[in-house]
Design a protein around this motif. Structure first.
Motif, PDB file in Angstrom:
ATOM      1  N   SER A   7     -52.313  20.220 -57.382  1.00  0.00           N
ATOM      2  CA  SER A   7     -50.867  20.532 -57.730  1.00  0.00           C
ATOM      3  C   SER A   7     -49.990  19.749 -56.709  1.00  0.00           C
ATOM      4  O   SER A   7     -50.483  19.924 -55.487  1.00  0.00           O
ATOM      5  CB  SER A   7     -50.615  22.071 -57.617  1.00  0.00           C
ATOM      6  OG  SER A   7     -51.351  22.825 -58.656  1.00  0.00           O
ATOM      7  N   ARG A  11     -42.644  17.563 -60.684  1.00  0.00           N
ATOM      8  CA  ARG A  11     -44.046  18.426 -60.484  1.00  0.00           C
ATOM      9  C   ARG A  11     -44.911  18.267 -61.420  1.00  0.00           C
ATOM     10  O   ARG A  11     -45.026  18.104 -62.578  1.00  0.00           O
ATOM     11  CB  ARG A  11     -43.588  20.009 -60.783  1.00  0.00           C
ATOM     12  CG  ARG A  11     -44.444  20.997 -60.455  1.00  0.00           C
ATOM     13  CD  ARG A  11     -44.088  22.455 -61.075  1.00  0.00           C
ATOM     14  NE  ARG A  11     -42.677  22.805 -60.424  1.00  0.00           N
ATOM     15  CZ  ARG A  11     -42.742  23.289 -59.327  1.00  0.00           C
ATOM     16  NH1 ARG A  11     -43.762  23.945 -58.572  1.00  0.00           N
ATOM     17  NH2 ARG A  11     -41.174  23.628 -58.816  1.00  0.00           N
ATOM     18  N   GLN A  63     -49.012  20.188 -62.079  1.00  0.00           N
ATOM     19  CA  GLN A  63     -49.757  21.367 -61.608  1.00  0.00           C
ATOM     20  C   GLN A  63     -51.184  21.200 -61.945  1.00  0.00           C
ATOM     21  O   GLN A  63     -51.404  20.498 -62.957  1.00  0.00           O
ATOM     22  CB  GLN A  63     -49.149  22.615 -62.517  1.00  0.00           C
ATOM     23  CG  GLN A  63     -47.657  22.849 -61.748  1.00  0.00           C
ATOM     24  CD  GLN A  63     -47.142  24.036 -62.559  1.00  0.00           C
ATOM     25  OE1 GLN A  63     -46.369  23.886 -63.386  1.00  0.00           O
ATOM     26  NE2 GLN A  63     -47.420  25.450 -62.088  1.00  0.00           N
ATOM     27  N   PRO A  91     -41.745  26.828 -60.577  1.00  0.00           N
ATOM     28  CA  PRO A  91     -42.665  26.741 -61.484  1.00  0.00           C
ATOM     29  C   PRO A  91     -42.480  27.774 -62.754  1.00  0.00           C
ATOM     30  O   PRO A  91     -41.763  28.958 -62.498  1.00  0.00           O
ATOM     31  CB  PRO A  91     -44.094  27.280 -60.862  1.00  0.00           C
ATOM     32  CG  PRO A  91     -43.732  28.001 -59.778  1.00  0.00           C
ATOM     33  CD  PRO A  91     -42.329  27.376 -59.249  1.00  0.00           C
ATOM     34  N   SER A 115     -54.566  26.566 -62.083  1.00  0.00           N
ATOM     35  CA  SER A 115     -53.703  27.659 -61.500  1.00  0.00           C
ATOM     36  C   SER A 115     -52.582  27.656 -62.605  1.00  0.00           C
ATOM     37  O   SER A 115     -51.795  28.748 -62.660  1.00  0.00           O
ATOM     38  CB  SER A 115     -53.247  26.872 -60.299  1.00  0.00           C
ATOM     39  OG  SER A 115     -52.696  25.930 -60.515  1.00  0.00           O
ATOM     40  N   PHE A 116     -52.324  26.763 -63.296  1.00  0.00           N
ATOM     41  CA  PHE A 116     -50.980  26.929 -64.155  1.00  0.00           C
ATOM     42  C   PHE A 116     -51.435  27.778 -65.415  1.00  0.00           C
ATOM     43  O   PHE A 116     -50.582  28.776 -65.666  1.00  0.00           O
ATOM     44  CB  PHE A 116     -50.979  25.469 -64.944  1.00  0.00           C
ATOM     45  CG  PHE A 116     -49.707  25.359 -65.944  1.00  0.00           C
ATOM     46  CD1 PHE A 116     -48.470  25.566 -65.802  1.00  0.00           C
ATOM     47  CD2 PHE A 116     -50.158  25.242 -67.234  1.00  0.00           C
ATOM     48  CE1 PHE A 116     -47.471  25.690 -66.727  1.00  0.00           C
ATOM     49  CE2 PHE A 116     -49.391  25.504 -68.258  1.00  0.00           C
ATOM     50  CZ  PHE A 116     -47.778  25.474 -67.969  1.00  0.00           C
ATOM     51  N   GLN A 129     -41.725  19.617 -65.626  1.00  0.00           N
ATOM     52  CA  GLN A 129     -42.012  18.844 -64.375  1.00  0.00           C
ATOM     53  C   GLN A 129     -40.917  18.524 -63.391  1.00  0.00           C
ATOM     54  O   GLN A 129     -40.993  18.406 -62.380  1.00  0.00           O
ATOM     55  CB  GLN A 129     -42.887  17.655 -64.890  1.00  0.00           C
ATOM     56  CG  GLN A 129     -42.146  16.627 -65.736  1.00  0.00           C
ATOM     57  CD  GLN A 129     -42.609  17.264 -67.367  1.00  0.00           C
ATOM     58  OE1 GLN A 129     -43.029  18.183 -67.706  1.00  0.00           O
ATOM     59  NE2 GLN A 129     -42.911  16.112 -68.078  1.00  0.00           N
TER      60      GLN A 129
END
Length: 269
Positions: free
Chosen positions: A203, A218, A220, A176, A224-225, A171
């Motif tokens: 996200s 961050r 997510q 990413p 998508s992660f 994070q």
């Protein structure tokens, strides 16, 4: 009508009144700015840079400072046990090198050696910001004379490691994990990821107050992660919830994370 239900409805209605909501937001922001000993969040942003730009000027931005380098003790928490299981399994399978991404001064290396049987040939390399790395090397002279613990501030050194371990660190990274990995000549064979804020659908970034500094943070979206790592050739071996650890952003209930998450991925043969 139930009296407590009616009172809660009145509180919710009052909090929605614009002038009351604005006053509450200002009070929450003041608490966030003055925080010294809690883990607080404020705001929702589209980018790491926008979150950083929102930080008050009263303290540093990020962990690269001496006060933040001395923050954490080497403890084992209930949320650590799933990751410890995968690390122990890794050692039993003959994996011998761990790249501890964002591992601070080696806090989990010190904590886990009280419970796990480290192999004699273990190489455990912590990657963190320069101020934290300097403090980690200083501590290791006395606390890790066995020579298995190493430090770096370069992500690229993760290339070719058996295990990339990230606990509560993804994070805080400006990029990413999938992008960091895609830049490596050789991907780690296993990813053990723990205490990471994963939202069901969104996200985004927020700003985190850790007491000594303000940090862009961050979050997510789950699919998508996971999909970003599968696209690199990994398969998901395990997933778990870090119950008891949540993230709440004042006045942004749609962005709250009810529990943090952990994962294990293996690189396909």
């Amino acid at each position: 009508m139930d009296l407590s239900h009616a009172m809660q409805g009145a509180v919710n209605w009052l909090a929605a009144v614009p002038v009351v909501k604005q006053a509450g937001r200002r009070a929450s922001r003041r608490r966030f700015e003055r925080n010294r000993d809690a883990n607080l969040f404020f705001g929702v942003f589209d980018s790491f840079e926008a979150a950083a730009a929102s930080a008050p000027q009263s303290r540093p931005v990020g962990y690269d400072n001496s006060a933040s380098a001395d923050l954490y003790a080497s403890n084992i928490f209930p949320s650590d046990y799933p990751a410890m299981f995968w690390l122990a399994k890794s050692f039993s399978e003959g994996l011998r090198s761990v790249f501890d991404l964002g591992g601070h001064v080696g806090i989990k290396y010190y904590a886990f050696r009280r419970t796990l049987s480290y192999p004699q040939a273990l190489i455990w390399t912590v990657c963190d910001v320069p101020a934290v790395v300097a403090r980690g090397r200083e501590l290791a002279l006395a606390r890790a004379p066995e020579g298995a613990l190493h430090f770096t501030d370069r992500y690229a050194e993760a290339s070719g490691f058996d295990v990339l371990y990230a606990s509560g660190s993804l994070q805080y990274l400006p990029l990413p994990l999938s992008q960091l990995l895609s830049d490596l000549p050789r991907l780690p064979r296993r990813l053990v990821i723990n205490t990471t804020p994963i939202h069901a659908t969104r996200s985004f970034f927020t700003l985190n107050s850790i007491g000594t500094a303000f940090c862009p943070y961050r979050v997510q979206a789950h699919d998508s992660f996971v999909d970003s790592l599968i696209a690199l050739g990994y398969e998901k071996r395990g997933e778990w919830e870090n119950t008891g650890k949540a993230m709440r952003i004042p006045f942004e209930p749609a962005y709250d994370v009810p529990h943090y998450s952990g994962f294990c991925f293996d690189l396909k043969a």
